[in-house]
Scaffold this motif. Structure first.
Motif, mmCIF file in Angstrom:
data_model
loop_
_atom_site.group_PDB
_atom_site.id
_atom_site.type_symbol
_atom_site.label_atom_id
_atom_site.label_comp_id
_atom_site.label_asym_id
_atom_site.label_seq_id
_atom_site.Cartn_x
_atom_site.Cartn_y
_atom_site.Cartn_z
ATOM 1 N N UNK A 78 5.588 -1.102 -7.340
ATOM 2 C CA UNK A 78 5.905 0.319 -7.154
ATOM 3 C C UNK A 78 7.341 0.584 -6.708
ATOM 4 N N UNK A 79 8.272 0.195 -7.549
ATOM 5 C CA UNK A 79 9.668 0.592 -7.329
ATOM 6 C C UNK A 79 9.864 2.062 -7.654
ATOM 7 N N UNK A 80 9.200 2.526 -8.709
ATOM 8 C CA UNK A 80 9.484 3.844 -9.266
ATOM 9 C C UNK A 80 9.251 4.996 -8.295
ATOM 10 N N UNK A 81 8.297 4.850 -7.409
ATOM 11 C CA UNK A 81 7.928 5.979 -6.552
ATOM 12 C C UNK A 81 8.454 5.846 -5.122
ATOM 13 N N UNK A 82 9.421 4.937 -4.917
ATOM 14 C CA UNK A 82 10.007 4.857 -3.581
ATOM 15 C C UNK A 82 10.278 3.472 -3.054
ATOM 16 N N UNK A 83 10.523 2.491 -3.926
ATOM 17 C CA UNK A 83 10.875 1.133 -3.498
ATOM 18 C C UNK A 83 9.832 0.534 -2.569
ATOM 19 N N UNK A 93 10.686 11.658 -17.004
ATOM 20 C CA UNK A 93 10.014 11.861 -15.726
ATOM 21 C C UNK A 93 10.784 11.132 -14.618
ATOM 22 N N UNK A 94 10.187 10.980 -13.475
ATOM 23 C CA UNK A 94 10.816 10.331 -12.324
ATOM 24 C C UNK A 94 10.302 10.981 -11.059
ATOM 25 N N UNK A 95 10.448 10.304 -9.946
ATOM 26 C CA UNK A 95 9.855 10.779 -8.699
ATOM 27 C C UNK A 95 10.666 11.937 -8.107
ATOM 28 N N UNK A 96 9.969 12.895 -7.518
ATOM 29 C CA UNK A 96 10.598 13.925 -6.712
ATOM 30 C C UNK A 96 9.931 13.927 -5.345
ATOM 31 N N UNK A 97 10.565 14.613 -4.420
ATOM 32 C CA UNK A 97 10.010 14.708 -3.068
ATOM 33 C C UNK A 97 10.172 16.132 -2.565
ATOM 34 N N UNK A 98 9.273 16.538 -1.691
ATOM 35 C CA UNK A 98 9.343 17.869 -1.107
ATOM 36 C C UNK A 98 9.606 17.731 0.386
ATOM 37 N N UNK A 99 10.554 18.504 0.866
ATOM 38 C CA UNK A 99 10.898 18.430 2.279
ATOM 39 C C UNK A 99 9.715 18.842 3.153
ATOM 40 N N UNK A 100 9.637 18.211 4.306
ATOM 41 C CA UNK A 100 8.548 18.482 5.233
ATOM 42 C C UNK A 100 8.523 19.963 5.611
ATOM 43 N N UNK A 101 7.328 20.514 5.652
ATOM 44 C CA UNK A 101 7.164 21.912 6.022
ATOM 45 C C UNK A 101 7.140 22.869 4.850
ATOM 46 N N UNK A 152 0.843 -1.200 0.000
ATOM 47 C CA UNK A 152 0.000 0.000 0.000
ATOM 48 C C UNK A 152 0.876 1.247 0.000
ATOM 49 N N UNK A 153 0.463 2.264 -0.769
ATOM 50 C CA UNK A 153 1.288 3.462 -0.961
ATOM 51 C C UNK A 153 0.396 4.626 -1.411
ATOM 52 N N UNK A 154 0.905 5.866 -1.336
ATOM 53 C CA UNK A 154 0.156 7.011 -1.882
ATOM 54 C C UNK A 154 0.070 6.905 -3.403
ATOM 55 N N UNK A 155 -1.050 7.358 -3.957
ATOM 56 C CA UNK A 155 -1.270 7.250 -5.400
ATOM 57 C C UNK A 155 -1.105 8.617 -6.064
ATOM 58 N N UNK A 156 -0.271 8.642 -7.104
ATOM 59 C CA UNK A 156 -0.047 9.878 -7.869
ATOM 60 C C UNK A 156 -0.531 9.675 -9.300
ATOM 61 N N UNK A 157 -1.183 10.695 -9.858
ATOM 62 C CA UNK A 157 -1.711 10.613 -11.222
ATOM 63 C C UNK A 157 -1.187 11.755 -12.082
ATOM 64 N N UNK A 158 -0.890 11.445 -13.352
ATOM 65 C CA UNK A 158 -0.588 12.465 -14.360
ATOM 66 C C UNK A 158 -1.801 12.567 -15.292
ATOM 67 N N UNK A 159 -2.296 13.754 -15.478
ATOM 68 C CA UNK A 159 -3.428 13.940 -16.382
ATOM 69 C C UNK A 159 -3.033 14.731 -17.626
ATOM 70 N N UNK A 160 -2.372 15.851 -17.463
ATOM 71 C CA UNK A 160 -1.896 16.614 -18.626
ATOM 72 C C UNK A 160 -0.787 17.558 -18.195
ATOM 73 N N UNK A 198 7.083 12.959 -11.029
ATOM 74 C CA UNK A 198 6.199 12.224 -10.134
ATOM 75 C C UNK A 198 6.227 12.831 -8.744
ATOM 76 N N UNK A 199 5.055 13.064 -8.174
ATOM 77 C CA UNK A 199 4.967 13.708 -6.870
ATOM 78 C C UNK A 199 4.706 15.189 -6.949
ATOM 79 N N UNK A 200 4.812 15.765 -8.161
ATOM 80 C CA UNK A 200 4.543 17.194 -8.314
ATOM 81 C C UNK A 200 3.055 17.480 -8.122
ATOM 82 N N UNK A 201 2.730 18.646 -7.554
ATOM 83 C CA UNK A 201 1.332 19.065 -7.542
ATOM 84 C C UNK A 201 0.954 19.645 -8.895
#
Length: 475
Positions: free
Chosen positions: A326-331, A207-215, A95-103, A122-125
């Protein structure tokens, strides 16, 4: 007299230690080596890995984690294991958070108005940003910018990734992708663009996953295709450039997928396993052929060929093939497997993952301790006719293997030639035609030989729980 007695005691202790070391030495029987040579030739003549790769990329196509296509991929993998005759087939939830690309869309505004080829990270708003561009040569330059200096602007990091056989240049490229957006936010930026982490000159953004620091409040973040990054740099050399970037994407709750597992049962020690595998998910633009349908196919096919052996020829231990989720978004699949099987760590003889495309394997190494070095050398001997060099002390575990390796799992590395891997990685150009069937067969032969011999070894390869002090020292 005392000296004589002490010498005798010392000699006895040394003899005992030597005898214990010799009795623990991991060996591979001559009969297994002979069988492995036959297996190697069978694999080189087989097109099974190609047919499995073709099946997954054609019947499922792209399979972004948590998507409807991901669910179809899980069903495909379960059915394929059964079709191939694996003795046991099962699934384990992840189980993991789900991210979608629409356009996604970007364009230069003003007198030089023109479109730009981008891919949301991946992970962008989602969101639309219209602002002036500020260019940086690399991540360090962005991080060194004064706080607040990018207020209301779009940070553009124009770092060019270097090509390398072992993919060494990807370290800085992926670091930019994961850390760049947060660095831009700290400088006040309203959006983030980067030259793709790739080595091609085609108009396919990576593309590829990114992450945003807490806060931090996330900002729209995307990668430019290499020619578009060049174009943007040329425009900036002529003066200020304003860009509009519109992304429709984002997190949409939780999803559950599965690690899909097939096992060929061992002849005499079936509860001990040699683990091989690849990851089932892919990014959503190509069909995930080199990343990582090929890895799933190579390891499935290796298990199948070993499973076709007579009961007498089968290795003592089981061959376990894992199609990781789901390796791509964080192993996520690798972490879930490590958590679920931690208590059975010592029953895992050794593990290897194919997740670096479908180029020919050129080097072999393991994490084996001293008592298993002779066995490692024998495996290397069996791989040498495939053009694979023994490279002890190099490399590390595959991505999905790494969470378990951190706990003490022994690993092997079958290093693939990745010279052109990052031409296609995470792009719409990752499709079946990029795979050479002959190179794929060589990979199959390598994995089949490695798995068979490791499962036939008399003795272990060093899997053992790490002590708390070991884990602390590794950080």
């Amino acid at each position: 007299m005392r000296a004589t007695l002490w010498a005798a005691v010392t000699a006895a202790c040394l003899f005992t230690a030597s005898a214990l070391a010799a009795s623990r030495e991991t060996r591979i029987p001559d009969g297994a080596m002979a069988t492995a040579a036959t297996l190697r030739e069978r694999a080189l003549q087989s097109d099974l890995a190609w047919r499995i790769t073709e099946s997954l990329t054609t019947e499922v196509g792209p399979r972004l984690a948590g998507s409807e296509a991901d669910a179809r991929a899980v069903a495909w993998a379960e059915a394929k294991f059964r079709e191939l005759g694996f003795d046991r087939v099962w699934k384990e939830p992840v189980t993991f958070p789900k991210w979608e690309r629409r356009s996604e869309r970007a364009e230069v505004l003003g007198s030089a108005a023109q479109p730009l080829a981008i891919a949301a990270l991946g992970g962008s708003p989602g969101g639309t940003v219209e602002a002036e561009i500020v260019r940086f040569a690399d991540l360090a330059s962005l991080e060194a910018a004064p706080d607040g200096s990018l207020a209301g602007r779009i940070a553009f990091v124009d770092y060019r990734m270097a090509r390398a056989k072992d993919g060494a240049g990807y370290g800085q490229g992926s670091r930019l992708r994961s850390r760049g957006p947060s660095a831009a936010i700290r400088k006040g930026a309203a959006g983030f663009l980067m030259r793709s982490a790739g080595t091609d000159s085609h108009r396919f953004p990576h593309t590829g996953i990114t992450r945003f620091d807490e806060g931090l409040t996330p900002i729209p973040s995307a990668a430019l295709a290499a020619p578009d990054a060049d174009q943007l740099a040329r425009l900036l050399a002529r003066g200020p450039v304003r860009v509009r970037m519109a992304l429709d994407c984002g997190w949409t709750g939780q999803a559950t997928s599965y690690n899909v597992i097939g096992e060929i049962r061992g002849r005499s020690r079936p509860d001990e396993v040699v683990l091989i595998g690849g990851h089932l998910d892919s990014w959503d633009q190509g069909t995930g052929a080199i990343d990582d349908a090929a890895g799933v196919a190579i390891t499935m096919a290796a298990g199948k060929l070993i499973g076709e052996m007579s009961r007498r020829e089968r290795p003592a231990r089981s061959i376990r093939v894992v199609a990781f989720a789901n390796e791509e978004q964080g192993l996520w699949g690798g972490k879930a497997y490590a958590a679920a099987h931690e208590q059975a760590l010592t029953r895992h003889q050794i593990a290897a993952e194919s997740d670096f495309g479908a180029g020919r394997v050129y080097a072999f190494s393991t994490s084996a301790p001293e008592h298993a070095k002779a066995a490692e050398k024998r495996i290397a001997e069996a791989l040498a006719p495939l053009g694979i060099a023994h490279a002890p002390g190099t490399g590390g575990p595959g991505p999905d293997i790494s969470p378990f390796a951190e706990k003490g799992l022994a690993w092997a590395r079958l290093a693939q030639d990745g010279t052109d891997y990052f031409d296609y990685h995470h792009t719409a150009d990752d499709t079946l035609d990029k795979i050479d069937p002959r190179a794929l067969a060589q990979n199959l032969a390598a994995y089949a030989v490695f798995a068979y011999l490791a499962a036939s070894a008399e003795g272990d390869f060093g899997s053992a729980p790490k002590l708390a002090s070991d884990e602390a020292g590794a950080k």
